[in-house]
Enzyme design. Structure first.
Site, PDB file in Angstrom:
ATOM      1  N   GLU A 108      -9.329   9.915  -3.738  1.00 14.00           N
ATOM      2  CA  GLU A 108      -9.395  11.337  -4.110  1.00 14.00           C
ATOM      3  C   GLU A 108     -10.675  11.649  -4.876  1.00 14.00           C
ATOM      4  OE1 GLU A 108      -4.691  12.583  -4.235  1.00 14.00           O
ATOM      5  OE2 GLU A 108      -5.682  12.046  -6.112  1.00 14.00           O
ATOM      6  N   THR A 119       0.831  -1.196   0.000  1.00 14.81           N
ATOM      7  CA  THR A 119       0.000   0.000   0.000  1.00 14.81           C
ATOM      8  C   THR A 119       0.868   1.248   0.000  1.00 14.81           C
ATOM      9  OG1 THR A 119      -1.750   1.148   1.175  1.00 14.81           O
ATOM     10  CG2 THR A 119      -0.127   0.015   2.503  1.00 14.81           C
TER      11      THR A 119
END
Length: 426
Positions: A295, A209
């Protein structure tokens, strides 16, 4: 096994802290200006910003440690330092900054080593027992002065309740901190695993990640810890994508201090299997949180594939669906355009008989069958809209080719994603 509060300080013997150092603010300053800026913050002449940008996690005793990192050929300098410091399978502290990625810089590795040395000196550790991470803009020199100036104050703030402060410090475009933990019983001992992470854009890992720091008070042999981490990320962070852009700084590390008092976990044992399941559950929960906070995202998008011929095929299909820009846009618009799902399955590259495929859209508002045996079935458009207006959507895909299954985690594609990334640097 149950989820609990506390993040990386939920396990015994770990402390954490976060502080504002002024990393991003100093990026475009000269060295002298940055030094003055940093000194003014620490002296109180300049008010700190509201969000921390420097995080520290520390164990009370040396730990076994493991890490996985980006497979991007362009790698941040902190990764090179972490790889060197993890060669002996041990570490005791992690220092990470937001505001600057320290990537593609001629002096990047030197500065990453200096970050580790500053913490080592402040905590009386070996340099090689300190890991480092950075996140932010790529290609801009890292201002070292604000970090070195802030480390003494940061170490003084270390607390058994400091995980949330550390989680906030590593955020960039994230809107919420990711700070969670899990607890389990293992051979009569209570074991805890905690984690913090950041990441809402430039997320398409093929290893782990963005920045994820994990701690556990379990005693785990170093090779077993490395294997457990790799097993856990295979079904969590490697199944996560927000925008198909793989970061240069993706880092996931875990520290195990043995404070729980369990017999050391060895690979292949029943305790190892149980530990992996708990670690995987925590990593999946973190991955879902990052996907939902993508986002500009307004919805979590999950693709749950079953009936695949192999684990690899299940993962390939699930990732193809949640990575499809057309699927993501349809989910944003609450449009039950299931043909885009079939299209993604078709180009995924898995061994699939498309004439057997079933697809349903599900959410807390209900389930909508849209495809059977590779062909559309009549459905209520109003019900479809209602289901897809929820903030967590699952695309269920049954392949009818075998027994393997997998899930992938993503988000919808909104106007705000372009807005955020159109002027991210400036």
């Amino acid at each position: 096994m149950k989820f609990i509060d506390g993040g990386v300080t939920a396990p015994q013997g770990f402390r954490a802290a976060g502080i504002y150092a002024g990393v991003k603010a100093c990026t475009h300053l000269t060295q002298a200006e940055a030094a003055n800026f940093a000194a003014d913050i620490r002296s109180g002449k300049r008010a700190p910003e509201s969000k921390n940008d420097l995080a520290l996690i520390c164990a009370d005793v040396p730990c076994t440690a493991a890490g996985v990192f980006t497979s991007n050929l362009v790698k941040g300098a902190p990764i090179a330092v972490c790889l060197k410091h993890l060669q002996d399978g041990k570490a005791q502290a992690i220092l990470a900054n937001s505001g600057n990625a320290n990537t593609c810089n001629a002096d990047g590795e030197e500065k990453a080593e200096a970050m580790a040395s500053a913490v080592a000196e402040a905590l009386n550790l070996r340099d090689e027992d300190v890991l480092v991470g950075s996140t932010g803009v790529i290609g801009q020199p890292l201002p070292l002065e604000p970090i070195l100036t802030a480390v003494p104050a940061l170490t003084q703030k270390l607390s058994t309740h400091g995980s949330l402060d550390a989680a906030t410090a590593i955020m960039t475009t994230d809107t919420v901190p990711k700070n969670m933990a899990v607890e389990m019983e293992l051979a009569g001992k209570t074991i805890r695993i905690g984690g913090i992470s950041k990441g809402s854009g430039m997320i398409h890992p093929n290893m782990c990640t963005m920045l994820c720091f994990l701690t556990t008070d379990a005693a785990v042999e170093a090779k077993a810890l490395d294997k457990a981490l790799r097993f856990a990320v295979a079904d969590s962070f490697n199944m996560l994508s927000v925008d198909e852009d793989m970061s240069t700084n993706d880092t996931c590390v875990i520290l195990a201090n043995g404070k729980a008092g369990n017999a050391e976990i060895q690979e292949g044992s029943a305790d190892f299997t149980a530990f992996v399941e708990a670690l995987k559950a925590l990593c999946v929960k973190i991955a879902r949180a990052m996907a939902k906070d993508g986002e500009g995202a307004s919805k979590l998008l999950v693709c749950a594939v079953s009936g695949a011929a192999s684990d690899a095929d299940a993962r390939t299909v699930a990732k193809a669906v949640i990575c499809s820009s057309l699927v993501k846009a349809a989910i944003f618009g609450a449009d039950a355009n299931w043909g885009r799902v079939l299209c993604a399955i078709g180009y995924a590259g898995a061994a699939v008989d498309i004439h057997k495929v079933d697809v349903d859209f599900t959410s807390p508002a209900g389930t909508l069958p849209v495809c059977r045996n590779g062909a559309g079935v009549p459905f209520d458009e109003d019900l479809g809209k209602k289901i897809l207006l929820e903030d967590e959507i699952t695309v269920q895909v049954m392949l009818h080719d075998g027994t393997a299954a997998a899930a992938a985690y993503g988000c919808d594609l909104t106007y705000n994603y372009v807005k955020i990334n159109g002027d991210y640097r400036t």
